[in-house]
Design a protein around this motif. Structure first.
Motif, PDB file in Angstrom:
ATOM      1  N   GLU A 256      71.045  56.051  -6.242  1.00 47.23           N
ATOM      2  CA  GLU A 256      70.669  55.045  -5.240  1.00 47.23           C
ATOM      3  C   GLU A 256      71.291  55.346  -3.881  1.00 47.23           C
ATOM      4  O   GLU A 256      70.695  55.078  -2.856  1.00 47.23           O
ATOM      5  N   LYS A 257      72.516  55.837  -3.902  1.00 46.68           N
ATOM      6  CA  LYS A 257      73.214  56.085  -2.633  1.00 46.68           C
ATOM      7  C   LYS A 257      74.004  57.385  -2.705  1.00 46.68           C
ATOM      8  O   LYS A 257      74.502  57.765  -3.760  1.00 46.68           O
ATOM      9  N   VAL A 258      74.144  58.000  -1.528  1.00 42.71           N
ATOM     10  CA  VAL A 258      75.004  59.179  -1.430  1.00 42.71           C
ATOM     11  C   VAL A 258      76.089  58.858  -0.398  1.00 42.71           C
ATOM     12  O   VAL A 258      75.783  58.436   0.720  1.00 42.71           O
ATOM     13  N   ILE A 259      77.335  59.013  -0.803  1.00 36.35           N
ATOM     14  CA  ILE A 259      78.452  58.775   0.122  1.00 36.35           C
ATOM     15  C   ILE A 259      78.892  60.134   0.658  1.00 36.35           C
ATOM     16  O   ILE A 259      79.184  61.043  -0.123  1.00 36.35           O
ATOM     17  N   VAL A 260      78.922  60.257   1.985  1.00 34.36           N
ATOM     18  CA  VAL A 260      79.228  61.566   2.571  1.00 34.36           C
ATOM     19  C   VAL A 260      80.526  61.517   3.375  1.00 34.36           C
ATOM     20  O   VAL A 260      80.668  60.713   4.299  1.00 34.36           O
ATOM     21  N   LEU A 261      81.458  62.376   2.969  1.00 36.84           N
ATOM     22  CA  LEU A 261      82.686  62.527   3.740  1.00 36.84           C
ATOM     23  C   LEU A 261      82.406  63.565   4.814  1.00 36.84           C
ATOM     24  O   LEU A 261      82.124  64.720   4.506  1.00 36.84           O
ATOM     25  N   ARG A 262      82.469  63.140   6.090  1.00 35.38           N
ATOM     26  CA  ARG A 262      82.214  64.108   7.170  1.00 35.38           C
ATOM     27  C   ARG A 262      83.554  64.622   7.663  1.00 35.38           C
ATOM     28  O   ARG A 262      84.245  63.965   8.422  1.00 35.38           O
ATOM     29  N   ARG A 263      83.922  65.809   7.178  1.00 38.73           N
ATOM     30  CA  ARG A 263      85.251  66.334   7.492  1.00 38.73           C
ATOM     31  C   ARG A 263      85.228  67.317   8.634  1.00 38.73           C
ATOM     32  O   ARG A 263      86.248  67.637   9.193  1.00 38.73           O
ATOM     33  N   SER A 264      84.088  67.875   8.989  1.00 41.02           N
ATOM     34  CA  SER A 264      84.058  68.838  10.085  1.00 41.02           C
ATOM     35  C   SER A 264      83.289  68.209  11.249  1.00 41.02           C
ATOM     36  O   SER A 264      82.859  67.081  11.176  1.00 41.02           O
ATOM     37  N   ASN A 265      83.137  68.972  12.313  1.00 43.07           N
ATOM     38  CA  ASN A 265      82.409  68.415  13.451  1.00 43.07           C
ATOM     39  C   ASN A 265      80.941  68.778  13.404  1.00 43.07           C
ATOM     40  O   ASN A 265      80.261  68.838  14.402  1.00 43.07           O
ATOM     41  N   LEU A 266      80.472  69.035  12.211  1.00 47.38           N
ATOM     42  CA  LEU A 266      79.095  69.512  12.115  1.00 47.38           C
ATOM     43  C   LEU A 266      78.067  68.412  12.365  1.00 47.38           C
ATOM     44  O   LEU A 266      76.881  68.678  12.472  1.00 47.38           O
ATOM     45  N   ASN A 267      78.566  67.171  12.432  1.00 43.85           N
ATOM     46  CA  ASN A 267      77.666  66.062  12.710  1.00 43.85           C
ATOM     47  C   ASN A 267      76.457  65.992  11.803  1.00 43.85           C
ATOM     48  O   ASN A 267      75.328  65.850  12.246  1.00 43.85           O
ATOM     49  N   VAL A 268      76.719  66.099  10.541  1.00 46.97           N
ATOM     50  CA  VAL A 268      75.624  65.994   9.569  1.00 46.97           C
ATOM     51  C   VAL A 268      74.936  64.645   9.729  1.00 46.97           C
ATOM     52  O   VAL A 268      75.588  63.611   9.767  1.00 46.97           O
ATOM     53  N   GLU A 269      73.665  64.684   9.882  1.00 47.33           N
ATOM     54  CA  GLU A 269      72.897  63.436  10.035  1.00 47.33           C
ATOM     55  C   GLU A 269      72.786  62.750   8.684  1.00 47.33           C
ATOM     56  O   GLU A 269      72.570  63.407   7.669  1.00 47.33           O
ATOM     57  N   LEU A 270      72.917  61.448   8.683  1.00 46.74           N
ATOM     58  CA  LEU A 270      72.761  60.719   7.432  1.00 46.74           C
ATOM     59  C   LEU A 270      71.447  59.952   7.449  1.00 46.74           C
ATOM     60  O   LEU A 270      71.084  59.358   8.464  1.00 46.74           O
ATOM     61  N   ILE A 271      70.747  59.992   6.338  1.00 46.19           N
ATOM     62  CA  ILE A 271      69.489  59.250   6.239  1.00 46.19           C
ATOM     63  C   ILE A 271      69.839  57.786   6.003  1.00 46.19           C
ATOM     64  O   ILE A 271      70.517  57.450   5.028  1.00 46.19           O
ATOM     65  N   GLN A 272      69.434  56.939   6.913  1.00 43.23           N
ATOM     66  CA  GLN A 272      69.730  55.518   6.764  1.00 43.23           C
ATOM     67  C   GLN A 272      69.158  55.041   5.438  1.00 43.23           C
ATOM     68  O   GLN A 272      68.255  55.643   4.897  1.00 43.23           O
ATOM     69  N   GLU A 273      69.673  53.940   4.947  1.00 44.64           N
ATOM     70  CA  GLU A 273      69.282  53.392   3.651  1.00 44.64           C
ATOM     71  C   GLU A 273      69.962  54.131   2.514  1.00 44.64           C
ATOM     72  O   GLU A 273      70.718  53.564   1.765  1.00 44.64           O
ATOM     73  N   LYS A 274      69.725  55.446   2.404  1.00 43.08           N
ATOM     74  CA  LYS A 274      70.224  56.172   1.232  1.00 43.08           C
ATOM     75  C   LYS A 274      71.657  56.696   1.416  1.00 43.08           C
ATOM     76  O   LYS A 274      72.434  56.721   0.478  1.00 43.08           O
ATOM     77  N   GLU A 275      72.005  57.118   2.630  1.00 49.06           N
ATOM     78  CA  GLU A 275      73.287  57.799   2.798  1.00 49.06           C
ATOM     79  C   GLU A 275      74.259  57.009   3.664  1.00 49.06           C
ATOM     80  O   GLU A 275      73.882  56.449   4.684  1.00 49.06           O
ATOM     81  N   VAL A 276      75.513  57.010   3.239  1.00 49.62           N
ATOM     82  CA  VAL A 276      76.532  56.281   3.988  1.00 49.62           C
ATOM     83  C   VAL A 276      77.736  57.174   4.229  1.00 49.62           C
ATOM     84  O   VAL A 276      77.984  58.107   3.480  1.00 49.62           O
ATOM     85  N   ASP A 277      78.493  56.837   5.281  1.00 46.17           N
ATOM     86  CA  ASP A 277      79.663  57.635   5.629  1.00 46.17           C
ATOM     87  C   ASP A 277      80.899  57.123   4.882  1.00 46.17           C
ATOM     88  O   ASP A 277      81.155  55.919   4.829  1.00 46.17           O
ATOM     89  N   PHE A 278      81.653  58.043   4.330  1.00 49.62           N
ATOM     90  CA  PHE A 278      82.842  57.735   3.515  1.00 49.62           C
ATOM     91  C   PHE A 278      83.784  56.760   4.233  1.00 49.62           C
ATOM     92  O   PHE A 278      84.158  55.725   3.693  1.00 49.62           O
ATOM     93  N   TYR A 279      84.170  57.112   5.463  1.00 49.94           N
ATOM     94  CA  TYR A 279      85.147  56.272   6.158  1.00 49.94           C
ATOM     95  C   TYR A 279      84.541  55.008   6.747  1.00 49.94           C
ATOM     96  O   TYR A 279      85.225  53.992   6.857  1.00 49.94           O
ATOM     97  N   GLU A 280      83.255  55.060   7.097  1.00 48.51           N
ATOM     98  CA  GLU A 280      82.635  53.826   7.606  1.00 48.51           C
ATOM     99  C   GLU A 280      82.627  52.739   6.544  1.00 48.51           C
ATOM    100  O   GLU A 280      82.975  51.590   6.815  1.00 48.51           O
ATOM    101  N   ILE A 281      82.254  53.119   5.333  1.00 52.17           N
ATOM    102  CA  ILE A 281      82.218  52.078   4.294  1.00 52.17           C
ATOM    103  C   ILE A 281      83.631  51.619   3.924  1.00 52.17           C
ATOM    104  O   ILE A 281      83.834  50.477   3.531  1.00 52.17           O
ATOM    105  N   MET A 282      84.602  52.495   4.108  1.00 50.79           N
ATOM    106  CA  MET A 282      85.981  52.070   3.834  1.00 50.79           C
ATOM    107  C   MET A 282      86.475  51.094   4.883  1.00 50.79           C
ATOM    108  O   MET A 282      87.187  50.143   4.585  1.00 50.79           O
TER     109      MET A 282
END
Ligand code: ATP
Ligand code: MG
Length: 630
Positions: free
Chosen positions: A215-241
């Motif tokens: 249902e969801k993918v939690i993504v830890l963005r550790r580099s400056n690669l600015n990986v785009e997250l697909i709204q709805e499905k993907e969330v940022d590790f630290y944002e949700i924290m």
């Protein structure tokens, strides 16, 4: 298996004198083992009483062959023992984790209090995403502190984690997500290996295309690669924290509730999804960390495994944190940027307990001892090994060059299925190179024939565990039939799938996998023995042997050999190697063929995959090679 199966036992042994033997918690081997035999349930309940339980158990063990329930009726949360207990006690500001980055330039340190808070926030974040007790969460992460936070965050709310090693590709990840029906996948933008970035997130994208449970993918963005997250499905590790509360009440887990599913290494075939439960696993990993490694409050523990293997689960995360240790975690590989990196880290941090695998030790031998000599390794107190038989030659090298002839080498035999150490030579006990050791107190292991009758010392046979233990697997996920098979051969004991031999003193030597056994002229030959006889020779770095059909002898032995730096392959060398094996083991165990290779096929956890060599040699299908390291 034929009856002819004698093994040459080597009687070399070291007798180091340790002044701290008598300080070992629980006391020395013999009395502790006797105490266990006198009353096994009391033995385990005494250990369990050292830990915090929300509600104590009604019964220590309910055994209904082959199904065991441990500490029935008890309620607990394993994170309370790994975190709350220390935070409420006097380890609040003690360092829990020290992390070193792959490039060795970054370091992060977390105290128990900080780790506790992070875990609770992450647990709340999972809850906010709708994760509930019993839901499956797949972790596919680099080895950063957030990995540990995510593991414990799952355990805090009773979500069942299934960790997939971050070096696996999309197919292996996909099959594990589908088998476990994971609802959430936790990943990161990148992981680093030998200076190269691996785009984990894009592997996840590929792996979940046909995995509808996610249902969801939690993504830890550790580099400056600015990986785009697909709204709805993907969330940022630290944002949700950040959006989550600081305090998370631990979920009340039943002792027998599942804690995690973990797939085996796939050395001998398709990986099996081993299920471990909360109470027994906690007791088993706590006990063995404390007793087998002789863990003290002042120790800095470094286990070089990845959390994606059982060794990482039990001896990076749950066991050491339950004992309140300072745990070093590191993303580094042993030979990047050079083969001195691990020794440098040991010197920098002052590591006291170091736990690694024979594959790494053999690699260090290949590069020579100069690398270790550059660093001060005086802080080391205990050295461990796990994963494959530790060849006597590798034992000696490790003992001399890393342990400076003063540290015990604790060879630990165990499996994903056993959850904890089963056979080991404890600190202070006599060590015998080539032998894993004796069954630890709590474990009744033996070497038996196919009907379960013990075989004489010096005769090879099937390695079994005779009675249940707290951290034993409870089933194979989606395949209980496969679980029952473990308890259905050799007199109904637990069969590990390994072959072994015992000596007069009860020390057990692992001689190979049952699947890999070679039968030459009616004699069973374990792979380990021949491989060790090859590795014992100076030019050889590593060796793997297989059996090939032979009209006269049934099977003949072919050896694949890699050489140490500075040696060249050649006919003369081949003949010398064969001659020396013949001299040490006799003509039966002598390879009739040797092939020099650059590398041996291994699992990603570093175990030699003989079945791949054999299939290639015979022109057959190698079977499941999803865990093969390319
Ligand atoms: P699979 O079961 O999928 O074929 P695997 O058996 O390699 O893979 P693990 O559970 O990671 O999966 O490894 C356990 C095995 O590793 C043991 O059965 C044994 O063969 C080997 N092993 C582990 N520790 C030791 C040790 N100290 N000495 C010898 N062999 C060991
Ligand atoms: Mg196995």
């Amino acid at each position: 298996m034929s009856e002819n199966f004698d093994v040459k036992l080597d009687n070399k042994s070291h007798l180091p004198e340790y002044s701290y033997i008598d300080n070992t918690w629980m006391g020395r081997y013999e009395p502790a083992y006797r105490r266990f035999l006198d009353d096994p349930e009391r033995f385990w309940s005494e250990i369990a009483h050292e830990l915090d339980w929300i509600k104590p158990w009604d019964k220590v063990l309910e055994w209904n062959h082959p199904y065991a329930k441990w500490f029935t009726g008890a309620k607990l949360n394993i994170t309370c023992n790994c975190l709350d207990r220390h935070v409420l006690g006097d380890r609040r500001n003690k360092v829990a984790l020290i992390w070193r980055a792959e490039n060795d330039l970054e370091e992060r340190v977390m105290t128990y209090r900080q780790l506790h808070t992070q875990v609770m926030r992450f647990a709340n974040a999972l809850k906010n995403l709708g994760v509930k007790k019993g839901d499956k969460v797949c972790l596919y992460m680099p080895f950063v502190p957030e990995h540990v936070v995510a593991i414990l965050g799952c355990a805090r709310i009773g979500a069942v984690h299934t960790i997939v090693y971050g070096g696996f590709g999309a197919d292996a990840l996909n099959s594990r997500i589908r088998d476990s029906k994971a609802k959430i996948v936790i990943t990161a933008d990148v992981s680093y290996r030998r200076g190269k970035a691996i785009m984990l997130k894009s592997i996840v994208d590929e792996a979940i295309t046909n995995a509808p449970s996610v249902e969801k993918v939690i993504v830890l963005r550790r580099s400056n690669l600015n990986v785009e997250l697909i709204q709805e499905k993907e969330v940022d590790f630290y944002e949700i924290m950040e959006q989550a509360e600081n305090y998370c009440e631990p979920e009340e887990m039943d002792s027998e509730d599942p804690l995690f599913i973990l797939y085996t290494s796939g050395t001998t075939g398709t990986p099996k999804g081993v299920v471990h439960t909360c109470g027994g696993y906690m007791v088993g990993t706590y006990y063995t960390t404390k007793y087998v490694f002789d863990m003290r409050d002042t120790d800095v523990h470094w286990c070089t495994a990845d959390p994606g293997w059982i060794t990482g689960h039990s001896y990076i995360v749950y066991g050491p944190l339950a004992t309140g240790a300072t745990v070093l975690i590191s993303e580094t590989v042993p030979d990047y940027p050079d083969p001195g990196i691990w020794w440098k880290i040991i010197e920098d941090i002052g590591v006291t307990i170091f736990y690694t695998a024979p594959t790494s030790i053999r690699m260090f031998m290949k590069y020579g001892e100069e690398w270790a000599k550059k660093y001060n390794l005086d802080s080391l107190r205990v050295l461990g090994s796990v994963g494959e038989p530790l060849n006597p030659e590798a034992f000696e090298w490790y003992y001399r060059n890393i342990g400076k002839s003063k540290c015990p080498i604790i060879d630990t035999w165990w499996q994903t299925e056993t959850g904890m150490h089963m056979i080991a030579t404890l600190v202070g006990e006599k060590m015998k190179p080539g032998f894993a050791g004796k069954p630890i107190p709590g474990i009744i292991a033996d070497v038996v024939d196919k009907d379960g009758n013990p075989v004489e010392p010096g005769i090879g046979g099937i390695l079994v565990i005779k009675t249940p233990w707290p951290s034993m697997m409870r089933t194979i996920h989606n395949n209980d039939e496969r679980y029952r098979q473990y308890w259905s051969g050799a007199g109904g004991y637990y069969t590990a799938g390994d072959l072994a031999v015992k000596d007069e003193e009860g020390y057990i030597m692992i001689i190979g996998r049952a699947d890999d056994v070679i039968i030459v002229a009616g004699h069973n030959i374990g792979t380990a023995e021949v491989e060790s006889a090859l590795v014992a020779q100076e030019p050889v770095a590593e060796a793997a042997v297989i059996g090939k059909p032979d009209v006269l002898k049934g099977q003949s032995i072919k050896a694949f050999v890699t050489l140490r730096v500075g040696y060249e392959p050649g006919e003369q060398l081949k003949n010398d190697l064969i001659y020396n094996v013949r001299m040490s083991l006799g003509p039966i165990a002598m390879p009739s063929e040797i092939e020099f290779v650059d590398t041996l096929p291994k699992t990603r956890s570093g175990k030699i995959m003989r079945r791949v060599l054999k299939a290639k040699e015979m022109g057959l299908d190698p079977g499941d090679i999803s865990t093969l390291d390319e």
